[in-house]
Design a protein around this motif. Sequence first.
Motif, short mmCIF file in Angstrom:
data_model
loop_
_atom_site.label_atom_id
_atom_site.label_comp_id
_atom_site.label_asym_id
_atom_site.label_seq_id
_atom_site.Cartn_x
_atom_site.Cartn_y
_atom_site.Cartn_z
N THR A 74 12.79 8.10 3.23
CA THR A 74 12.10 7.68 4.46
C THR A 74 10.72 8.59 4.90
O THR A 74 9.89 7.95 5.26
CB THR A 74 13.21 7.52 5.59
N GLN A 75 11.01 9.80 4.77
CA GLN A 75 9.85 10.96 5.04
C GLN A 75 8.90 10.95 3.86
O GLN A 75 7.64 11.36 4.42
CB GLN A 75 10.51 12.23 5.37
N TYR A 76 9.16 10.71 2.79
CA TYR A 76 7.92 11.12 1.63
C TYR A 76 7.72 9.79 0.82
O TYR A 76 6.64 9.59 0.59
CB TYR A 76 8.72 12.26 0.67
N PHE A 77 8.85 9.15 0.16
CA PHE A 77 8.62 7.87 -0.35
C PHE A 77 7.71 6.67 0.26
O PHE A 77 6.87 6.34 -0.19
CB PHE A 77 9.90 7.50 -1.10
N ALA A 78 8.27 6.69 1.52
CA ALA A 78 7.94 5.49 2.32
C ALA A 78 7.08 6.08 3.68
O ALA A 78 7.39 5.69 4.81
CB ALA A 78 9.14 4.65 2.59
N SER A 79 6.44 7.25 3.32
CA SER A 79 5.83 7.89 4.53
C SER A 79 5.32 7.24 5.39
O SER A 79 5.28 7.63 6.76
CB SER A 79 5.27 9.20 3.86
N ASP A 80 4.62 6.28 5.17
CA ASP A 80 3.45 5.55 6.27
C ASP A 80 4.10 4.41 6.73
O ASP A 80 3.51 3.43 7.38
CB ASP A 80 2.23 5.67 5.79
N LEU A 81 5.52 3.93 6.50
CA LEU A 81 5.99 2.70 6.96
C LEU A 81 6.87 3.05 8.13
O LEU A 81 7.36 4.18 8.24
CB LEU A 81 7.01 2.18 5.94
N PRO A 82 6.93 1.92 8.92
CA PRO A 82 7.83 2.17 10.19
C PRO A 82 9.34 2.62 9.64
O PRO A 82 9.62 2.47 8.75
CB PRO A 82 8.02 0.96 10.85
N THR A 83 9.97 3.54 10.36
CA THR A 83 11.28 3.97 10.12
C THR A 83 12.24 2.85 9.87
O THR A 83 13.04 2.97 8.55
CB THR A 83 11.83 5.01 11.16
N ALA A 84 12.24 1.78 10.66
CA ALA A 84 13.23 0.68 10.24
C ALA A 84 12.82 0.00 9.04
O ALA A 84 13.94 -0.12 8.26
CB ALA A 84 13.21 -0.20 11.34
N ILE B 293 15.30 0.19 5.33
CA ILE B 293 15.66 -1.10 4.49
C ILE B 293 15.54 -1.04 3.13
O ILE B 293 16.22 -0.99 2.26
CB ILE B 293 14.83 -2.16 5.24
N LEU B 294 14.22 -0.17 2.88
CA LEU B 294 13.64 -0.14 1.57
C LEU B 294 14.79 1.05 0.94
O LEU B 294 15.37 0.79 -0.50
CB LEU B 294 12.38 0.21 1.37
N ASP C 118 12.10 -2.35 -6.49
CA ASP C 118 12.52 -3.57 -7.02
C ASP C 118 11.43 -4.61 -7.06
O ASP C 118 10.43 -4.14 -6.67
CB ASP C 118 13.97 -4.26 -6.91
N GLY C 119 11.42 -5.84 -7.24
CA GLY C 119 10.13 -6.66 -7.24
C GLY C 119 9.99 -6.99 -5.97
O GLY C 119 8.77 -7.45 -5.69
N SER C 120 10.81 -6.70 -4.96
CA SER C 120 10.34 -7.03 -3.63
C SER C 120 9.43 -6.18 -3.05
O SER C 120 8.75 -6.34 -2.01
CB SER C 120 11.65 -7.22 -2.77
N SER C 121 8.94 -4.93 -3.84
CA SER C 121 8.13 -4.10 -3.46
C SER C 121 6.59 -4.73 -3.25
O SER C 121 5.76 -4.36 -2.51
CB SER C 121 7.72 -3.00 -4.61
N TRP C 122 6.46 -6.04 -4.02
CA TRP C 122 5.19 -6.77 -3.85
C TRP C 122 4.94 -7.76 -2.92
O TRP C 122 4.28 -8.70 -2.98
CB TRP C 122 4.92 -7.29 -5.20
#
Length: 259
Positions: free
Chosen positions: A162-172, A176-177, A47-51
């Motif tokens: 969590t592993q692929y779409f948001a792969s380089d973000l902290p797990t927590a 949330i995303l 959603d828009g919070s991506s930015w």
Amino acid sequence: MTMQKTLAAAAFSLIAGAVTSFSAHAQSSNPPVPAHNVVLVHGAWADGSSWEKVIPILQAAGLHVTAVQNPLTSLAAADAETRRVLALQDGPTVLVGHSYGGTIISDTGTAANVSALVYVAARAPDADEDVAAVNARFPAAPARSGLVTHDGLTTLSEEAFTQYFASDLPTAQAKILFAVQQPTATSTFTTRTTAAAWHGKPTFYAVAKQDLTISPDLERFFAQRMNATTIEVDSGHLPMISQPEAIANLILQAAGRTR
């Protein structure tokens, strides 16, 4: 100097001149005009919070920023919402799309007030192009292995997200995303655009080098085909979250501004 060396030097000079000429053309044709507005279009399963990390950087630089809440129910609905937001902008506007959002800005970026386009790890289809056929020419991204479809809508499993779409973000943060991911209609990935705004607008592209949702080589193909001013970011599919400074700087460049 021997005749052979003379000819070789002349050939090198011609090649170098051609390369220099092409490079100058790539950077200077259709230069962006100074823009006061930025419109941000998010992609699938978001959603828009991506930015949220890019927005304050752009605002601090004096830009007026609006994030579209893309309904993700159809390309027509997403186009309509983006056009509604564009119509509210006062003057030249940089239109930015992430992932599937690139399809939307390709379709809507022909609006007269759009001064430049910025693609962030994004699709960049030509008009009436079969993007699935283009995708098939490149390695399949692992995020697709976690695609879940129900009643014509798709989501990503928690593992894939969590592993692929948001792969380089902290797990927590990735979790949330995942909790707020927006279901995306299956039709959005196959509906063809009626326009390709990048043919006539200054275009910029951020390749995510570690992307596990869209092949980085596919992203490079899109960027090269558009003759876009391109940066490569050492990130996964969400560089606007993991590398917001790099993405904000590219948007500022498209707006004809420096920090």
